[in-house]
Write an enzyme that holds these catalytic residues in place. Structure first.
Site, short mmCIF file in Angstrom:
data_model
loop_
_atom_site.label_atom_id
_atom_site.label_comp_id
_atom_site.label_asym_id
_atom_site.label_seq_id
_atom_site.Cartn_x
_atom_site.Cartn_y
_atom_site.Cartn_z
N SER A 147 -73.18 26.19 30.21
CA SER A 147 -73.31 24.68 30.50
C SER A 147 -72.19 24.07 31.02
CB SER A 147 -73.18 24.00 28.96
OG SER A 147 -72.88 22.69 28.68
N TYR A 160 -68.14 23.71 20.92
CA TYR A 160 -69.39 23.90 22.03
C TYR A 160 -68.69 24.44 23.42
CZ TYR A 160 -73.69 23.37 24.44
OH TYR A 160 -74.47 23.51 25.51
N ALA A 161 -67.84 23.52 23.90
CA ALA A 161 -67.57 23.81 25.28
C ALA A 161 -66.69 25.26 25.50
CB ALA A 161 -66.37 22.64 25.74
N ALA A 162 -65.81 25.52 24.29
CA ALA A 162 -65.39 26.81 24.37
C ALA A 162 -66.35 27.83 24.19
CB ALA A 162 -64.21 27.13 23.04
N LYS A 164 -69.24 27.82 25.40
CA LYS A 164 -70.24 28.06 26.79
C LYS A 164 -69.16 28.55 27.80
CE LYS A 164 -74.23 26.83 25.12
NZ LYS A 164 -75.22 27.96 25.12
N1 LIG Z 1 -80.32 20.34 26.28
C1 LIG Z 1 -78.96 20.32 26.88
O1 LIG Z 1 -78.66 19.14 27.57
C2 LIG Z 1 -78.06 21.45 27.22
C3 LIG Z 1 -77.37 21.45 28.24
C4 LIG Z 1 -76.48 22.68 28.40
C5 LIG Z 1 -76.72 23.91 28.15
N2 LIG Z 1 -77.86 23.88 26.74
C6 LIG Z 1 -78.17 25.07 26.24
O2 LIG Z 1 -79.42 25.45 26.34
C7 LIG Z 1 -79.71 26.24 25.40
C8 LIG Z 1 -81.22 25.78 24.81
O3 LIG Z 1 -80.85 24.26 24.42
P1 LIG Z 1 -82.13 23.37 24.09
O4 LIG Z 1 -81.55 22.30 24.61
O5 LIG Z 1 -83.28 23.92 24.54
O6 LIG Z 1 -81.80 23.28 22.47
P2 LIG Z 1 -83.22 23.06 21.31
O7 LIG Z 1 -84.05 22.14 21.76
O8 LIG Z 1 -82.32 22.42 20.26
O9 LIG Z 1 -83.47 24.42 20.95
C9 LIG Z 1 -82.64 25.33 20.38
C10 LIG Z 1 -83.06 26.80 20.16
O10 LIG Z 1 -82.33 27.72 19.60
C11 LIG Z 1 -82.71 28.33 18.38
N3 LIG Z 1 -81.73 28.54 17.79
C12 LIG Z 1 -80.76 27.75 17.17
N4 LIG Z 1 -80.05 28.65 16.14
C13 LIG Z 1 -80.58 29.87 16.12
C14 LIG Z 1 -80.11 31.25 15.44
N5 LIG Z 1 -79.15 30.96 14.66
N6 LIG Z 1 -80.82 32.20 15.80
C15 LIG Z 1 -82.08 32.24 16.51
N7 LIG Z 1 -82.42 31.21 17.12
C16 LIG Z 1 -81.47 29.92 17.13
C17 LIG Z 1 -83.73 27.35 17.81
O11 LIG Z 1 -84.69 28.07 17.24
P3 LIG Z 1 -85.67 27.16 15.83
O12 LIG Z 1 -85.86 26.11 16.38
O13 LIG Z 1 -86.65 28.23 15.79
O14 LIG Z 1 -84.47 27.56 14.60
C18 LIG Z 1 -84.21 26.78 19.26
O15 LIG Z 1 -85.51 27.64 19.89
C19 LIG Z 1 -78.61 26.26 24.64
O16 LIG Z 1 -77.94 27.24 24.42
C20 LIG Z 1 -77.94 25.15 24.73
O17 LIG Z 1 -76.52 25.15 24.34
C21 LIG Z 1 -78.59 22.81 26.64
#
Ligand SMILES: NC(=O)c1ccc[n+]([C@@H]2O[C@H](COP(=O)([O-])OP(=O)(O)OC[C@H]3O[C@@H](n4cnc5c(N)ncnc54)[C@H](OP(=O)(O)O)[C@@H]3O)[C@@H](O)[C@H]2O)c1
Length: 254
Positions: A147, A160-162, A164
């Protein structure tokens, strides 16, 4: 141009958001996909149905699989399942993650531990199990989802920042440790429209976020999936240890 016929990829957090977009794009490129999920079984099934419609001729079937990436035993079983089903693996996308508000002055140890468990321990355990399989591939690779927060920090979300930031240093460490058989890269999104950010990007929050993005748009999950697909593909065969920012330039001015 990117043809991943025969390529086998496991996407953690494939049920929703960025992970689901990765599953769809890999399937469109001809790859066979394992959609890992935790709580969103119905949505994982939707993703599986969709990618089955996309793929007409596959040597191996797409699969969905339930697993908590914080649980070592479940992860061992996950990778045993991958080996039983497909006989190997070519790509791991460490995407599952959580974004939890946790200001330092009120630090909640449970939230801190939950963030580190999903965003750091999970990817480490998955990578550990994936390595023997990826070493057998002719172009094995790991793509970690980091991120902008991991590079410049994020007030009130420092765990979270840490977490990532940890995935950036893990990416760089693993890239040299696992070379030459396995390439390791990261994609670092800024704001992306997914469930994770739906509340933060509503109302004034959206205008505030847009004001800090030179390209003046919020990314879609597909924008991030494109970068992941590129890094997994032969077009990136000489790229390892790279952190690919996909944030409309926000990390440069924030
Ligand atoms: N959205 C943003 O703006 C953004 C920005 C920077 C980085 N990111 C990173 O991108 C990645 C995806 O983010 P997203 O926005 O797509 O998030 P999201 O829509 O909230 O989806 C999160 C996903 O992670 C899965 N998950 C969470 N805890 C889990 C666990 N303990 N075991 C297995 N699966 C787990 C969830 O599965 P279930 O729903 O099946 O539980 C879901 O599929 C993350 O690493 C996030 O930090 C996102």
């Amino acid at each position: 141009m990117i043809d991943l016929a025969g390529y086998r990829v496991l996407v953690t957090g494939g049920s929703r958001g960025i992970g689901a977009a990765c599953c769809r794009l890999f399937a469109k490129a001809g790859a066979t996909v394992m959609v890992q999920y935790l709580a969103s079984g119905a949505r994982a099934k939707q993703v599986l149905d969709e990618i089955e419609r996309i793929s007409s001729q596959l040597h191996r079937p797409h699969r969905k699989v339930h697993c908590d990436v914080t649980d070592h035993d479940q992860i061992e079983e996950l990778f045993a399942f991958v080996r039983r089903e497909w006989g190997g693996l070519d790509g791991l996308v460490n995407n599952a993650g959580v974004w939890i508000h946790d200001p330092l002055v009120d630090l909640d140890k449970t939230k801190l531990e939950a963030t580190l468990a999903v965003n750091v321990v999970g990817p480490f355990l998955c990578a550990r199990q994936a390595v023997p399989l990826l070493r057998e591939s002719h172009d094995g690779s790991i793509i970690n989802i980091s991120s902008t927060a991991g590079q410049r920090g994020e007030a009130f979300y420092s765990p979270y920042a840490a977490s990532k930031g940890a995935m950036i240093s893990a990416t760089k460490s693993w890239s040299t440790e696992l070379a030459p058989q396995i390439r390791v890269n990261a994609v670092a999104p800024g704001w992306v429209d997914t469930d994770m950010t739906a509340e933060a990007l509503s109302g004034e929050g959206r205008a505030k976020a847009l004001a800090a993005i030179p390209l003046q748009r919020i990314a879609t999950a597909e924008d991030i999936a494109g970068a992941v697909l590129f890094l997994a593909s032969p077009l990136a065969r000489h790229i390892t240890g790279e952190i690919l920012n996909v944030n409309g330039g926000s990390v440069l001015i924030g």
